[in-house]
Scaffold this motif. Structure first.
Motif, PDB file in Angstrom:
ATOM      1  N   PHE A 177       0.823  -1.430  -0.030  1.00 47.61           N
ATOM      2  CA  PHE A 177      -0.022  -0.142  -0.026  1.00 47.61           C
ATOM      3  C   PHE A 177       0.848   1.127  -0.087  1.00 47.61           C
ATOM      4  CE2 PHE A 177      -2.302  -3.314   2.526  1.00 47.61           C
ATOM      5  CZ  PHE A 177      -3.103  -3.733   1.534  1.00 47.61           C
ATOM      6  N   SER A 178       2.108   1.106  -0.079  1.00 49.88           N
ATOM      7  CA  SER A 178       3.183   2.384   0.317  1.00 49.88           C
ATOM      8  C   SER A 178       3.107   3.166  -1.180  1.00 49.88           C
ATOM      9  CB  SER A 178       4.497   1.808   0.544  1.00 49.88           C
ATOM     10  OG  SER A 178       4.350   1.159   1.570  1.00 49.88           O
ATOM     11  N   ALA A 179       2.747   2.824  -2.046  1.00 50.98           N
ATOM     12  CA  ALA A 179       2.997   3.694  -3.322  1.00 50.98           C
ATOM     13  C   ALA A 179       1.550   4.328  -3.732  1.00 50.98           C
ATOM     14  CB  ALA A 179       3.131   3.027  -4.528  1.00 50.98           C
ATOM     15  N   LEU A 180       0.453   4.128  -2.963  1.00 51.86           N
ATOM     16  CA  LEU A 180      -0.665   4.632  -3.045  1.00 51.86           C
ATOM     17  C   LEU A 180      -1.183   5.737  -2.306  1.00 51.86           C
ATOM     18  CD1 LEU A 180      -2.725   1.104  -2.858  1.00 51.86           C
ATOM     19  CD2 LEU A 180      -2.000   2.306  -5.059  1.00 51.86           C
ATOM     20  N   ASP A 181      -2.022   6.547  -2.564  1.00 57.59           N
ATOM     21  CA  ASP A 181      -2.228   7.837  -1.627  1.00 57.59           C
ATOM     22  C   ASP A 181      -3.203   7.228  -0.498  1.00 57.59           C
ATOM     23  OD1 ASP A 181      -5.440   8.372  -2.111  1.00 57.59           O
ATOM     24  OD2 ASP A 181      -4.583   7.877  -4.082  1.00 57.59           O
ATOM     25  N   VAL A 182      -3.361   8.097   0.494  1.00 58.35           N
ATOM     26  CA  VAL A 182      -3.724   7.647   1.833  1.00 58.35           C
ATOM     27  C   VAL A 182      -4.928   7.207   1.684  1.00 58.35           C
ATOM     28  CG1 VAL A 182      -4.671   8.481   4.084  1.00 58.35           C
ATOM     29  CG2 VAL A 182      -2.598   9.461   2.789  1.00 58.35           C
TER      30      VAL A 182
END
Ligand code: ADP
Ligand code: MG
Length: 446
Positions: free
Chosen positions: A164-169
């Motif tokens: 999930f690190s590359a996705l927006d919050v």
């Protein structure tokens, strides 16, 4: 219960170009059991991806062994699937073909793999997008394809490396919810999820068990269960208690790690001893960041919860921890059970003006950090008061990987120049003794 995977005293070394071996993972044992979401949590560079690669058979341990169902891997890659932060989709294939790709690789017939891939796309909410290409999709949609492609092979363990690190919050939060729903409703033909993350809240939100890695070299600092029912409420006291506990574990550098907040069945709290090191690794924090933290602490009456500070400063743990570690290293703050307390010296710093701050920083660095003492003494001892930066590269490269070495030198330069312990001439690559208050042009002219 029999473990699916057992890592027994695994270690990992990387060979440096200069011939040194840098230890990235200290001897570590870890067993993964069926029926749980396990989070491997640690700051960046702590060896999470390296551990994941060894557990999956993608990398061979330098020592120790990895067993799957009691058997050694022997170079053969077990039945696993990995979801990556970068999605890693084939851009020239459609969504459907991307999901079918691992089944093609396994030699499954066209009809069966087609059926399976369509079903999986439906499960992750991508029906209607079968013929789209990755570039037409948002980050969240791409990662749904990543999930579908991983789950379609029905792996026993689903591995995820910071998915999930590359996705927006917001997208990240949506996908976490979807993943959990699939898992809890048994929509996934999967026995265990092993997720690597540097996000503390993500670990507490998803995991049944959290393994905390410390770095340099990577080693297990704590390993405990989170017996909270789903869905978990971020503001609930039990939730916050676990987050606080993890902050405590991650910030207690050498001290013994306290047991988790609740008496837990099966909880094992193991902390491997930290190997002796001559040089303290400098946290990658900028003086401006340290100043910001101290000002905020002073403003809060001298103490605050790290969890709260991270929220206030909108910092992820990866950014906040180096700053707090730096403040502690310099004697400006102390940490206790996930709370940061400002010290008398820290208070002085927070209240000082720009020039006085530089002096206080200099005094603190020379009082507490051996590396700066050594630089200062060497510069003073030499008649021309200058040494090449390369000298320290040679001293430090025994202790750090190449990448870490560069970051260490960058931090040494950043702190040393700010505190006017030395100047640095980037043309000659030399450090030059700086008398506080001396003008840079003057030093260069000498
Ligand atoms: P994480 O996933 O926790 O961020 P990694 O497992 O990627 O950490 O890396 C841990 C450490 O190992 C880092 O210091 C990194 O620079 C080093 N490292 C990783 N892969 C290699 C490699 N192939 N060669 C040399 N050093 C490496
Ligand atoms: Mg990684």
């Amino acid at each position: 219960m029999e473990p699916i995977i057992e890592a027994i005293n695994v270690e990992k070394f990387f060979q440096q170009p200069e011939g040194n071996r840098i230890q990235v993972i200290a001897p570590t044992s870890l067993s993964i059991y069926p029926g749980a979401i396990v989070a491997l949590l640690g700051p960046s560079g702590s060896g999470k991806s390296t551990m994941l690669r060894m557990l999956t058979g993608l990398a061979t341990p330098s020592a120790g062994e990895v067993l799957w169902h009691g058997k050694q891997l022997d170079g053969e890659i077990p039945h696993v699937a990995i979801v990556f932060q970068s999605f890693a989709l084939f851009p020239w294939l459609t969504v459907l073909d991307n999901v079918e790709a691992p089944l093609v690789a396994r030699g499954m017939g066209a009809v069966e793999r087609h059926k399976r891939a369509l079903r999986m796309l439906d499960t992750v909410g991508l029906d209607g997008f079968e013929t789209a290409y990755p570039k037409e999709l948002s980050g969240g949609m791409k990662q749904r394809v990543g999930f579908a492609r991983a789950m379609v092979v029905e792996p026993e363990v689903l591995f995820m490396d910071e998915p999930f690190s590359a996705l927006d919050v917001l997208t990240a939060e949506t996908l976490r919810g979807e993943l959990l729903e699939l898992w809890l409703n048994r929509k996934m033909p999967i026995s265990t999820i092993f997720i690597v993350t540097h996000n503390i809240e993500e670990a507490v939100l998803l995991a049944d068990r959290v393994v905390v890695l410390g770095r340099n070299p990577g080693r297990i600092r704590a390993d405990f269960q989170i017996p909270l029912a789903h869905p978990r409420e971020r503001k609930a006291p039990e939730f916050v208690e676990f987050v606080d506990y993890i902050y405590t574990v991650m910030t207690q550098l050498d001290a013994e790690v306290a047991p988790p907040p609740q008496p837990l069945e099966q909880a094992t709290v193991a902390a491997a001893p930290r190997p002796e090191r001559k040089y303290t690794m400098l946290p990658h924090a900028r003086p401006g960041g340290i100043a910001g933290l101290l000002e905020l602490l002073a403003d809060r009456g001298g103490r605050d919860d790290l969890y709260h500070l991270a929220e206030q400063l909108r910092l992820e743990v990866d950014d906040l921890l180096p700053i707090t570690e730096a403040a502690v290293l310099l004697g400006f703050a102390t940490l206790d059970k996930g709370d940061a307390h400002i010290t008398a010296d820290g208070m002085k710093y927070a209240e000082a003006g720009i020039l006085q701050r530089k002096e206080l920083f200099r005094d603190a660095a020379l009082a507490h950090i051996a590396l700066f003492q050594q630089v200062d003494q060497t510069l003073r001892a030499k008649t021309n008061h200058t040494i090449p930066l390369e000298f320290f590269r040679d001293v430090l490269d025994e202790y750090f990987s190449e990448e870490e070495l560069e970051r260490q030198l960058e931090t040494v330069l950043d702190w040393g120049r700010y505190a006017e312990i030395f100047d640095y001439d980037s043309h000659t690559g030399r450090m030059v003794l700086s008398e506080p208050g001396t003008d840079h042009a003057e030093v260069a002219a000498q």
